[in-house]
Design a protein around this motif. Structure first.
Motif, short mmCIF file in Angstrom:
data_model
loop_
_atom_site.label_atom_id
_atom_site.label_comp_id
_atom_site.label_asym_id
_atom_site.label_seq_id
_atom_site.Cartn_x
_atom_site.Cartn_y
_atom_site.Cartn_z
N ALA A 222 0.87 6.90 2.98
CA ALA A 222 -0.65 6.71 2.47
C ALA A 222 -1.39 7.57 3.42
N GLU A 223 -2.42 8.31 3.00
CA GLU A 223 -3.42 8.97 3.77
C GLU A 223 -4.63 7.98 3.83
N ASP A 224 -4.64 6.84 4.63
CA ASP A 224 -5.95 5.70 4.49
C ASP A 224 -6.07 5.41 6.10
N PRO A 225 -7.42 5.88 6.38
CA PRO A 225 -7.73 5.69 7.77
C PRO A 225 -8.22 4.20 7.94
N ASN A 226 -7.97 3.42 6.93
CA ASN A 226 -8.28 2.07 7.23
C ASN A 226 -6.94 1.12 7.53
N MET A 227 -5.84 1.97 7.41
CA MET A 227 -4.52 1.44 7.74
C MET A 227 -4.20 1.94 9.12
N PRO A 228 -3.35 1.19 10.08
CA PRO A 228 -2.68 1.50 11.21
C PRO A 228 -1.77 2.73 10.82
N LEU A 229 -1.75 3.86 11.72
CA LEU A 229 -0.85 5.01 11.60
C LEU A 229 0.57 4.42 11.06
N SER A 230 1.43 3.62 11.77
CA SER A 230 2.51 3.51 11.23
C SER A 230 2.66 2.75 10.19
N GLY A 231 1.57 2.13 9.63
CA GLY A 231 1.55 1.20 8.62
C GLY A 231 1.32 2.00 7.47
N ARG A 232 1.15 3.29 7.59
CA ARG A 232 0.70 4.13 6.25
C ARG A 232 2.21 4.68 5.68
N LEU A 233 3.21 4.43 6.48
CA LEU A 233 4.56 4.86 5.89
C LEU A 233 5.24 3.99 5.08
N SER A 234 5.95 4.54 4.04
CA SER A 234 6.85 3.66 3.25
C SER A 234 7.84 3.28 4.09
N ALA A 235 8.64 2.25 3.61
CA ALA A 235 9.97 1.96 4.54
C ALA A 235 10.95 3.18 4.58
N SER A 236 10.89 3.86 3.47
CA SER A 236 12.12 5.19 3.50
C SER A 236 11.49 5.88 4.73
N ALA A 237 10.39 6.03 4.56
CA ALA A 237 9.66 7.26 5.58
C ALA A 237 9.80 6.81 7.11
N ALA A 238 9.46 5.49 7.23
CA ALA A 238 9.56 4.94 8.34
C ALA A 238 11.12 4.97 8.96
N TYR A 239 11.91 4.57 8.32
CA TYR A 239 13.42 4.67 8.71
C TYR A 239 13.78 6.12 9.06
N ARG A 240 13.12 7.09 8.44
CA ARG A 240 13.54 8.47 8.56
C ARG A 240 12.73 8.92 10.17
N VAL A 241 11.61 8.37 10.23
CA VAL A 241 10.93 8.77 11.46
C VAL A 241 11.82 8.14 12.92
N LEU A 242 11.97 6.86 12.73
CA LEU A 242 12.79 6.09 13.79
C LEU A 242 13.99 6.80 13.98
N LEU A 243 14.79 7.45 12.94
CA LEU A 243 15.99 8.08 13.21
C LEU A 243 15.69 9.48 13.96
#
Length: 240
Positions: free
Chosen positions: A85-106
């Motif tokens: 999500a491109e939502d400035p009201n959310m923390p940067l890492s919190g804008r990622l879906s679970a799948s996107a977050a896992y991909r970023v972590l790897l």
């Protein structure tokens, strides 16, 4: 309309048809069959063992990359976008879906092992920008981070990666269940990818999956069917 062919979509459609059929005397008997079929479909595909049976051949088609230094020939780390999500009201890492977050972590794990590699984020523009911003904030230097923002599908990513990676080997980071379809599209373009799966949904051993119905298992069944249909579509269209 594509959701109708997924287990949850088909069960919902049968349920609605059953309710409609129950409103008229001539179709009331058929309504029971439709409602029973809806319940049976949801029950079967909500089982963790069914979901695991469907997803396991996809998620464990390629081994996990535990240390990027095992592949000294790699020159890039390519991360396919999930959703963000491109939502400035959310923390940067919190804008990622679970799948996107896992991909970023790897991708970050691999970059820690191989800081000589470039990190390339490929996919739709909003998600690529958000994933790229997270990677940059967590330590990937700007001169080693590339955003390929012109791809709306995996097949388009495979085409658009050609000028960025040329004939050099690269890690391909995406969700494990999506990796077989992604590898098919990448190999179609004759690119030299090293598969790096992440975001596994269920255990490799089917007997360890939860047999009782659950919404999560139904969602995993939907994901698996979506990938099988996607692979078939790519093959029919000559994209994999």
């Amino acid at each position: 309309m594509s959701e109708i062919v997924l287990p949850s979509g088909a069960a919902y459609l049968l349920f609605v048809l059953g309710l409609l059929a129950s409103m008229w005397g001539k179709t009331r008997r058929a309504s029971w069959w439709l409602l029973a079929a809806s319940g049976a479909l949801a029950f079967v595909f909500s089982s963790g063992m069914t979901a695991s049976s469907l997803m396991r051949p996809l998620e464990y088609a390629y081994p996990t990359v535990h240390d990027g230094r095992q592949f000294p020939e790699a020159r890039h780390i390519v991360v396919l976008t999930g959703w963000a999500a491109e939502d400035p009201n959310m923390p940067l890492s919190g804008r990622l879906s679970a799948s996107a977050a896992y991909r970023v972590l790897l991708a970050l794990e691999l970059f820690h092992d191989r800081p000589d590699c470039r990190v390339i984020v490929s996919g739709d523009a909003p998600t690529a920008r958000t994933m790229g911003a997270v990677l940059a904030k967590l330590g990937v230097p700007a001169d080693q981070l590339v955003l390929e923002e012109g791809s709306l599908t995996t097949a388009e990513s495979a085409v658009n990666l050609r000028p960025l990676v040329r004939d050099e080997p690269f890690f391909l980071v995406t969700s494990a269940g999506h990796l077989p379809r992604a590898m098919g599209a990448i190999e179609r373009q004759q690119l030299r990818a090293i598969p790096a799966p992440t975001d596994h949904q269920l255990p490799n051993q089917i007997w360890r999956a939860e047999p009782r119905p659950s919404p999560n298992s139904l969602a995993v069944s939907d994901l698996a069917i979506h990938e099988y249909l996607g692979r078939l579509y790519y093959r029919l269209r000559g994209r994999a």
